[in-house]
Every structure is written in C-alpha cells, then in structure tokens.
Design a protein around this motif. Structure first.
Motif, mmCIF file in Angstrom:
data_model
loop_
_atom_site.group_PDB
_atom_site.id
_atom_site.type_symbol
_atom_site.label_atom_id
_atom_site.label_comp_id
_atom_site.label_asym_id
_atom_site.label_seq_id
_atom_site.Cartn_x
_atom_site.Cartn_y
_atom_site.Cartn_z
ATOM 1 N N VAL A 153 16.620 55.340 25.012
ATOM 2 C CA VAL A 153 17.267 54.098 25.442
ATOM 3 C C VAL A 153 18.560 53.875 24.674
ATOM 4 N N THR A 154 19.541 53.321 25.360
ATOM 5 C CA THR A 154 20.838 53.077 24.737
ATOM 6 C C THR A 154 20.875 51.750 23.987
ATOM 7 N N GLN A 155 20.355 50.680 24.604
ATOM 8 C CA GLN A 155 20.519 49.357 24.002
ATOM 9 C C GLN A 155 19.599 48.347 24.674
ATOM 10 N N LEU A 156 19.444 47.207 24.030
ATOM 11 C CA LEU A 156 18.765 46.071 24.651
ATOM 12 C C LEU A 156 19.638 45.560 25.778
ATOM 13 N N ASP A 157 19.059 45.444 26.979
ATOM 14 C CA ASP A 157 19.849 45.035 28.144
ATOM 15 C C ASP A 157 19.672 43.558 28.462
ATOM 16 N N HIS A 158 18.427 43.115 28.599
ATOM 17 C CA HIS A 158 18.168 41.714 28.916
ATOM 18 C C HIS A 158 16.742 41.361 28.548
ATOM 19 N N ILE A 159 16.432 40.072 28.623
ATOM 20 C CA ILE A 159 15.060 39.623 28.426
ATOM 21 C C ILE A 159 14.680 38.690 29.560
ATOM 22 N N ASN A 160 13.368 38.546 29.756
ATOM 23 C CA ASN A 160 12.837 37.624 30.763
ATOM 24 C C ASN A 160 11.830 36.721 30.057
ATOM 25 N N LEU A 161 12.049 35.419 30.148
ATOM 26 C CA LEU A 161 11.169 34.439 29.531
ATOM 27 C C LEU A 161 10.329 33.752 30.600
ATOM 28 N N PHE A 162 9.036 33.643 30.369
ATOM 29 C CA PHE A 162 8.186 32.818 31.216
ATOM 30 C C PHE A 162 8.481 31.353 30.901
ATOM 31 N N SER A 163 8.392 30.491 31.913
ATOM 32 C CA SER A 163 8.654 29.068 31.709
ATOM 33 C C SER A 163 7.782 28.239 32.641
ATOM 34 N N SER A 164 7.312 27.126 32.132
ATOM 35 C CA SER A 164 6.533 26.212 32.969
ATOM 36 C C SER A 164 7.429 25.385 33.882
ATOM 37 N N ASN A 165 8.737 25.357 33.590
ATOM 38 C CA ASN A 165 9.691 24.590 34.393
ATOM 39 C C ASN A 165 11.023 25.336 34.368
ATOM 40 N N VAL A 166 11.228 26.210 35.353
ATOM 41 C CA VAL A 166 12.426 27.056 35.368
ATOM 42 C C VAL A 166 13.695 26.232 35.488
#
Length: 319
Positions: A153-166
C-alpha cells in the motif's frame, strides 16, 4: 459555527488514524507483512506505521486495547493560524475537548469530538519523515522506495465513520472543518444515509455511513491505496493466501469510482485496499445525490455489497 460564506480552507489533509486492537501482535503482522507498511516508532502499547508513499511521518497508530475500534483521527492544518482558527471555532461549538501536548511526530494539538462522538485532533507542526538508508528511493521526489511486501500500500486514502445521524455529522464536518460534500445517498424523505466529503481534490477523504444499530461513535473502515486495479487483485490474493477473511471481493464502487477489496484485520477492524477514484478540481462542484432506487442497483457492475457491510462496525455490537 462559521457564519461567513467564504469556504474554510484550514484543513490540509487527513494525516493519520489510531486503530485499537485486542490482538496487537496479529494486527501488527497484518499491517506490516500483508499491507507492506513500515514501522517507524514504538511507544508504550502503540506502534506507528507508514505506507511507502505517505508524505508524512506515519499514517497509522496501532494501539493495544480490549476491543477493536477507532482511537482518534488526526487532521493537519495548513498553518499555525489555521489551527488556532479551527480550535477557537470548535471550542465555541461545544464539541471541544481541549489542547494536548501532542503525540509522537507532532506538537500540540486541539482535540475534539464530532457530532456522533468520534474523537479527533487537529495540529500543524509535525516532524518530517527522514528516509533511512535502506529505504532510500531511486527518485528523490519519492518519500521512500517501493514496498515489495504483501499488498504494497502507498498511503492512507480515506476513512469511513459509522454515525447514528449522518446529516448532523456531515454538517459538523462542513461547518467547522471545511469539508465539502461531493456525493450523498439519501432516503425517500431526503435524510442522508451516506455522505462523502473531501478537503483535498480527491472525491472524498471521509465518508460517513448510517449506523442502523443506533450506536454512536463506531468505526466503519480505513482505506489504504495501491497504485492500480491490478494491485487490488494482488491484495485479494495476498489475503486469500494468508487466511484473512474477505468480506467483499474486488469490485468497483459507484460513489468515488474506486476499485476495492474489503477484509477484517485480525483485531476486527474493517480494512479496504483501493485504487483509482476521480478528482475534483472545480470550486463550484455540485453535490451528486444518489436515490434509494439508484442504490438498489448495487455496485458499478450490478452486484451488491454483503449485508454485513451495512451493519458490522467496531466496536462490534452484535456479539
């Protein structure tokens, strides 16, 4: 809350994340040997790692903990003045935690929570990566030589957070940190089920997905980038050969248009290896909205993601 109409340009990029794992040895072997990341530092119960293309010192802090999940998210500001502006704004919002002396590789940071309870920090001053002799690249404009281990892998690309209220969470990131909404998926009533947001010119640096369990502050996944779609396929074979559970085999997303493979690292956190995706250059990008009917079509080539993709997160509430 920011009241003027001038876009906030204070956050430069997603710098790092801290992941918690109850299986520190196995998780470290996953990130080091199977993703091909390099260890740059050990401190207490934590190990700091980087991809071979990361321009900062590290992008992952892996910390031993009783259960899997997100420790914190690190964002880097464009300047000391930008850091002070964001700290003052967030403090006034009521989401602030306060100033810290910093962590390995960066100086003082302002810590806070988002609307759903995820912990973040924003900082400016950071140590530069000094390439050790055995990792010096042939081209001086690369941070280090290509990793020939595992998925590379080259790098951290993105993250995804769970949310109760998007809606509430995505509004927080836009109003207080300057993220822009590139795409969104909505219900028939117009409520967001997923929001894709960016501060760089990538289609998204952060995704926020609806946690139907009603829990707050859970983590969905972290995505690490590789150089091509063929490398995504290679990553899938690496995971197959090493007994790593593949939740979703290689395919193509609709939003963002990235190629992907999803797995669970040994500690339980969902990890994506991805490539591709489109870039946004225009300052007046109009948010792309996906309706429930359009989302029913599944992924770009028609197949759906597994049901666990919409329910499993860390900490795991389904035990």
């Amino acid at each position: 809350m920011t009241t003027n109409h001038e876009p906030i340009r204070d956050i430069a990029y997603l710098s790092h994340i801290e992941l918690l794992t109850p299986k520190p040895t196995e998780s470290l072997e996953f990130f080091r040997d199977l993703l091909g990341m390099e260890i740059v530092h050990r401190e207490g119960q934590s190990v700091f790692l980087r991809g071979w293309g990361d321009q900062q010192l590290y992008s992952l802090k892996l910390t031993e903990e009783g259960q899997a999940g997100l420790g914190h998210v690190g964002l880097r500001a464009y300047s000391q003045q930008a850091l002070e502006r964001r700290a003052q704004d967030i403090e006034q919002s009521g989401y602030g935690i306060g100033w810290s002396d910093g962590d390995y590789g960066h100086s003082r940071s302002y810590q806070f929570m988002d609307a759903d309870g995820h912990v973040l920090e924003v900082f400016y001053e950071a140590d530069k990566y000094v390439t050790p002799d055995h990792l010096k690249p042939g081209l001086k404009n690369q941070p280090q030589k290509f990793s020939a281990r595992g998925a590379s892998v080259t790098q951290l690309d993105h993250i995804n957070l769970f949310s109760s209220n998007v809606d509430a969470d995505s509004t927080f990131y836009r109003n207080h940190l300057g993220f822009r909404l590139s795409e969104q998926a909505i219900t028939d009533e117009g409520k967001q089920t997923t929001a894709w947001l960016h501060v760089t010119n990538k289609s998204y640096d952060l995704a926020i997905s609806l946690d139907k369990s009603g829990a707050q502050g859970r983590f969905h996944h972290a995505a690490f980038k590789v150089e091509s779609a063929e490398m995504v396929l290679r990553a899938a074979d690496v995971f197959l050969d090493n007994g790593i559970f593949i939740e979703a085999p290689p395919n193509k997303h609709v939003a963002g248009q990235t190629m992907f493979v999803y797995v669970y690292e040994p500690g339980g956190n969902r990890i994506e290896v991805c490539s591709g995706g489109f870039l946004i250059y225009t300052p007046d990008w109009e948010t792309v909205t996906w309706t429930p009917e359009e989302r029913k079509k599944g992924l770009a080539w028609g197949t759906p993601l597994p049901s666990t993709f919409h329910t499993y997160g860390t900490p795991n509430t389904e035990k």
